[in-house]
Design a protein around this motif. Structure first.
Motif, PDB file in Angstrom:
ATOM      1  N   GLY A 514       0.783  -1.225   0.000  1.00 48.70           N
ATOM      2  CA  GLY A 514       0.000   0.000   0.000  1.00 48.70           C
ATOM      3  C   GLY A 514       0.813   1.272   0.000  1.00 48.70           C
ATOM      4  N   LEU A 515       2.140   1.180   0.049  1.00 50.33           N
ATOM      5  CA  LEU A 515       2.956   2.387   0.080  1.00 50.33           C
ATOM      6  C   LEU A 515       3.111   2.959  -1.325  1.00 50.33           C
ATOM      7  N   ARG A 516       3.081   4.253  -1.416  1.00 43.58           N
ATOM      8  CA  ARG A 516       3.341   4.941  -2.671  1.00 43.58           C
ATOM      9  C   ARG A 516       3.684   6.389  -2.360  1.00 43.58           C
ATOM     10  N   GLY A 517       4.167   7.079  -3.380  1.00 44.59           N
ATOM     11  CA  GLY A 517       4.449   8.499  -3.222  1.00 44.59           C
ATOM     12  C   GLY A 517       5.515   8.780  -2.183  1.00 44.59           C
ATOM     13  N   LEU A 518       5.299   9.842  -1.425  1.00 45.90           N
ATOM     14  CA  LEU A 518       6.283  10.275  -0.438  1.00 45.90           C
ATOM     15  C   LEU A 518       6.501   9.233   0.643  1.00 45.90           C
ATOM     16  N   SER A 519       5.446   8.544   1.049  1.00 49.81           N
ATOM     17  CA  SER A 519       5.588   7.516   2.085  1.00 49.81           C
ATOM     18  C   SER A 519       6.540   6.418   1.634  1.00 49.81           C
ATOM     19  N   LEU A 520       6.451   6.026   0.359  1.00 49.64           N
ATOM     20  CA  LEU A 520       7.359   5.004  -0.161  1.00 49.64           C
ATOM     21  C   LEU A 520       8.789   5.530  -0.221  1.00 49.64           C
ATOM     22  N   LEU A 521       8.961   6.785  -0.641  1.00 45.78           N
ATOM     23  CA  LEU A 521      10.301   7.364  -0.705  1.00 45.78           C
ATOM     24  C   LEU A 521      10.938   7.396   0.683  1.00 45.78           C
ATOM     25  N   VAL A 522      10.189   7.812   1.694  1.00 47.83           N
ATOM     26  CA  VAL A 522      10.715   7.870   3.056  1.00 47.83           C
ATOM     27  C   VAL A 522      11.097   6.476   3.530  1.00 47.83           C
ATOM     28  N   GLN A 523      10.277   5.492   3.206  1.00 50.81           N
ATOM     29  CA  GLN A 523      10.592   4.121   3.607  1.00 50.81           C
ATOM     30  C   GLN A 523      11.863   3.623   2.930  1.00 50.81           C
ATOM     31  N   GLN A 524      12.030   3.941   1.646  1.00 55.14           N
ATOM     32  CA  GLN A 524      13.197   3.463   0.915  1.00 55.14           C
ATOM     33  C   GLN A 524      14.485   4.148   1.368  1.00 55.14           C
TER      34      GLN A 524
END
Length: 875
Positions: A514-524
């Motif tokens: 379910g991650l995408r956008g800024l949330s995915l970038l922060v996680q990566q």
């Protein structure tokens, strides 16, 4: 011709020609029409018109002689009518038939001809005989006659051309066309008539009423019952109604039923967010749901069913209690649980159990104390912190929050502007500061934001920054087009698309689901994702709750930490080491330069490309290598997908039976950009975020669509990219097959016959599909070769000589035998995934010519042989 002319009959308008016979002219034109000699045909027609005593009556003679002959393809009668129209316009003086009495006689004949003619004659005959000025009662009789005969399309087109709409029943004229899915024709019919537009919308909205069965209407028109009525289901039709409502500027109160279906779609979306993604808190979910459902019994019942479908009766009862849903609207099992909860007084406990159970330390934690989060709601607050916000040579994170809008016609209104600096976050209350527009707060706010964005010494970090600033400009007139004034901006959305992250979690894991956008970038980059449960909260409510303040601050401050991490370890993300440039003022940036959404994340097999963060600042949009650009096309754009594959783009396409929502799943799982068309665009864009979904014009040809996509995303295509992917399956791995081995494979697999008939078969194959000529040079004198290894005997199964060891069967039947004897052809290529066979030919030059305006001008290093051309080229 005067009425008393002995060559004419004033009672009927019939004409006895004393000049050239119109029927002889028609015969001559029919002969030339069959030869397709258009220039000679036009010259003969214009000479014939000039030789006729009365060209208008002559035209009617010709049309009446052709009555009843309505073949397929272009109509000679329509062509003659349009040519006479042009010829009349070119005459220096008016036609003698303009005499009023004579004109009325000809108009009567023209109307009779129209009722038995194809629609292509309506426009030219209306112009030639000035039918818009004819007796309207006579015209209406003929329109009604067409309608009674079941020629609904012709009736509407004639009524539209003659401007008869106000005197016709809009429901009677529109219903048969709506049943045949001819909405565009109905739209043209009511264009320019606001009263008819409102009546049409009221009719279509009545079909959206819950429980309405469109089959009851279709039974009244047996001529159109064979047409599929799926597009007239209330759910689908309501979208058309809302689209027309916005287009016509009609008040929403006129379309209550369509609005209910839209609210139901919003409820379904919110339930998915709450119970499937678990990205929405119970409080925010209930807040939105209560506003959508209101006192509508039907929506209350639909919500009850949604609650049951997303959980057990106990969960549904707990939600129903929090929303005060009437018990009589609930399913029996839910009503029983609701009564038990009420008796036990467990409402508070139920609410707590509904909260998201994710452990908070799994999410990004704001690294600054709570007292360093400042809410600025007045011009005094802005004045106090203006020096800190406008400190030169600093890096700031900028973000915007607004309350989501779930109904048609609504526009999101920015509520909060966040500006993060080292160690602090400032939350600018846009609602408070922008009211009144001429007040001190509004002026101070607009001035501060403009200075911040236009100062090139301050590096502004954002994620989809242009979209945020456009919303801000639409809400605050003093900041209109502020996105064009930004200097020193770095959009991390573009950086995100340049990155390659090793060992990142796949979309199937709990951490990345379910991650995408800024949330995915922060996680990566930082290892923990953003907690987005407050993203869809009510940002217009004052005062903002503590959770909203913390979320807003984290949303902006994480940009600083992500940027710092990228600067520290650029190689980890396959970015260049020159990342400090993004902190320096960028004096070379062009104010207002528009950037494309940028490069999509490269696939694992693509070679890493070193790109500095500074290179993706505002006004310095990076180019995207074609082989690193990844898209997914919906099933309406399969031709586009094949054209993009032809240019080396990694393009997946949905199958004919796939739902468009599948595109969003593929885009999230594989990091692709969605290419779609029509109504699914807005829904898909909402699921993947700004810049990750593009609406493509379906009226364009596939090659034109491909050019538009490449230019929009600034994709760099070189000659070496052409045919670097298989157009059939999207694979980029080939095996090279020598001509001798290909002969042997075709012989062993039975695709080549013995010597006695081989010559005949070769000739026959060449007639079916002529092979490409000897290898040709691409434009610029260079040829290219796909790097791949030669096919060896070990790559083939011993028991099945035409099958690779991976199970792929070579498509040898698609190779004409005559190709094997093509001079200069030394080898073939086969796709390792689908087995399609390619060979060198002229396709490279042809494709390069088609796409010369998007190909990289600088030639790439040349290789010995040309790129493979497909056995079945789409061009």
């Amino acid at each position: 011709m005067d009425p008393g002319d002995p060559t004419g009959d004033p009672a009927t308008g019939e004409r006895r020609c004393t000049g050239q016979d119109p029927l002889l002219l028609l015969q001559a034109l029919q002969t030339l029409w069959s030869t397709r000699e258009r220039q000679q045909l036009q010259e003969e027609a214009w000479r014939g018109f000039a030789a006729l005593d009365d060209p208008l009556a002559g035209l009617l003679d010709m049309l009446e002689s052709c009555r009843g002959r309505r073949g397929e393809g272009p109509s000679l009668e329509a062509w003659i009518s349009r040519q006479l129209q042009c010829w009349l316009q070119a005459q220096p003086c008016p036609s003698p038939a303009q005499h009023s009495l004579r004109l009325k006689q000809l108009q009567a004949r023209a109307i009779r001809v129209l009722t038995e003619s194809p629609p292509s004659l309506v426009a030219p005959l209306t112009s030639i005989f000035q039918l818009q000025d004819a007796d309207r009662s006579c015209l209406l009789v003929h329109v009604h006659r067409l309608h009674q005969e079941g020629r609904f399309r012709e009736a509407v087109m004639l009524g539209t051309t003659l401007k008869l709409q106000p005197e016709l029943d809009v429901e009677k004229m529109s219903v048969p066309l709506l049943l045949q899915d001819k909405v565009a024709l109905v739209e043209r019919y009511v264009a320019g008539f606001p009263d008819l537009q409102r009546r049409l919308l009221a009719l279509m909205d009545s079909w959206c009423q819950p429980g309405f069965d469109i089959k009851d209407v279709a039974r009244q028109y047996p001529e159109v019952t064979s047409f599929s009525l799926e597009k007239l289901s209330p759910k689908v039709l309501s979208r058309q109604v809302l689209r027309l409502q916005e287009r016509y500027g009609v008040a929403p109160a006129l379309c209550p039923n369509a609005a209910m279906w839209q609210r139901l779609a919003a409820l379904q979306h919110l339930c998915h967010k709450r119970f499937v993604e678990k990205s929405l808190s119970q409080e925010n979910w209930a807040d939105h749901v209560q506003g959508l459902v209101g006192q509508s019994p039907w929506l209350q019942e639909q919500l009850s069913q949604l609650l049951v479908s997303h959980g057990d009766p106990v969960t549904a009862a707990r939600c129903a209690m929090g929303l005060s849903l009437p018990e009589e609207r609930l399913p029996a099992a839910v009503a029983v649980e609701l009564r038990q909860l009420s008796l036990q007084g467990r409402a508070a406990e139920a609410d707590s159990r509904l909260e998201v159970k994710d452990v908070k330390d799994r999410y990004y934690q704001l690294p600054i104390p709570r007292e360093n989060i400042h809410l600025l709601a007045s011009w005094e607050d802005l004045t106090r912190y203006e020096g800190t916000l406008l400190q030169p040579h600093q890096v700031v994170g900028v973000d915007l929050e607004w309350t989501p809008v779930f109904v048609a016609g609504g526009r999101p209104r920015p509520s909060l502007l966040q500006v993060a600096v080292e160690g602090r976050v400032f939350l600018l209350d846009v609602l408070a500061l922008s009211q009144p527009p001429t007040g001190q707060g509004a002026q101070a706010f607009s001035r501060l934001v403009a200075q911040l964005l236009s100062d090139p010494s301050i590096t502004k970090l954002g994620y989809g920054m242009v979209g945020d600033l456009q919303k801000l400009g639409a809400s605050c007139p003093a900041l209109a087009h502020v996105e064009k004034q930004i200097l020193g901006g770095v959009d991390l959305l573009l950086v995100h698309r340049q990155m390659r992250v090793a060992n990142m979690p796949t979309s199937g894991t709990d951490r990345a689901k379910g991650l995408r956008g800024l949330s995915l970038l922060v996680q990566q980059v930082l290892g923990t994702a953003l907690d987005k449960t407050q993203q869809l909260s009510n940002w217009d409510r004052r005062p903002l709750c503590e959770e909203q303040l913390i979320y807003a601050a984290a949303d902006a401050y994480c940009l600083l930490e992500v940027h710092q991490a990228l600067c520290r370890e650029p190689a980890r993300f396959h970015l260049s080491e020159d990342l400090a440039g993004s902190r320096r003022p960028r004096h070379t940036e062009r104010p207002g330069a528009q950037k494309p959404p940028g490069l999509q994340k490269a696939s694992a097999s693509a070679a890493p490309r070193q790109v500095p963060v500074a290179a993706v600042a505002e006004g310095a949009a990076p180019q995207v290598p074609a082989r690193a650009f990844r898209v997914v096309c919906d099933n309406m754009l399969q031709g586009l997908a094949r054209s993009l594959r032809c240019l080396g783009v990694d393009a997946r396409m949905l199958g004919n039976g796939d739902d468009h929502r599948r595109a969003a799943e593929v885009a999230r799982q594989e990091g692709r950009i969605i290419l779609t068309s029509g109504q699914p665009f807005h829904k898909l864009r909402a699921q993947v975020g700004a810049g990750r979904c593009l609406s493509v014009d379906c009226s364009l040809k596939a090659q034109q669509q491909a050019k538009a996509v490449l230019k929009h995303f600034n994709v760099r295509v070189t000659h070496a990219d052409i045919f670097s992917r298989c157009q059939a399956c999207n694979c980029d791995q080939y095996l090279k097959v020598s001509r001798d081995m290909m002969k042997q494979l075709m012989w062993l697999s039975g695709h080549q016959e013995g010597p006695r008939s081989s010559g005949d078969k070769a000739t026959q194959s060449q007639e079916v599909q002529e092979p490409g000529p000897a290898p040709e040079a691409a434009p610029g004198g260079c040829t290219y070769d796909r790097p791949c290894r030669w096919l060896q005997a070990a790559d083939l199964r011993a028991e099945t000589p035409d099958m690779l060891t991976n199970g792929t069967r070579l498509q040898l039947a698609g190779v004409p035998v005559g190709v094997l004897r093509t001079p200069g052809l030394q080898h073939f290529y086969c796709c390792t995934r689908c087995g399609k066979v390619f060979w060198d030919g002229s396709h490279l030059d042809r494709v390069a010519t088609h796409f010369r305006d998007v190909l990289e001008s600088a030639p790439s290093p040349c290789e010995p042989s040309p790129a493979p051309s497909p056995a079945s080229s789409p061009f």
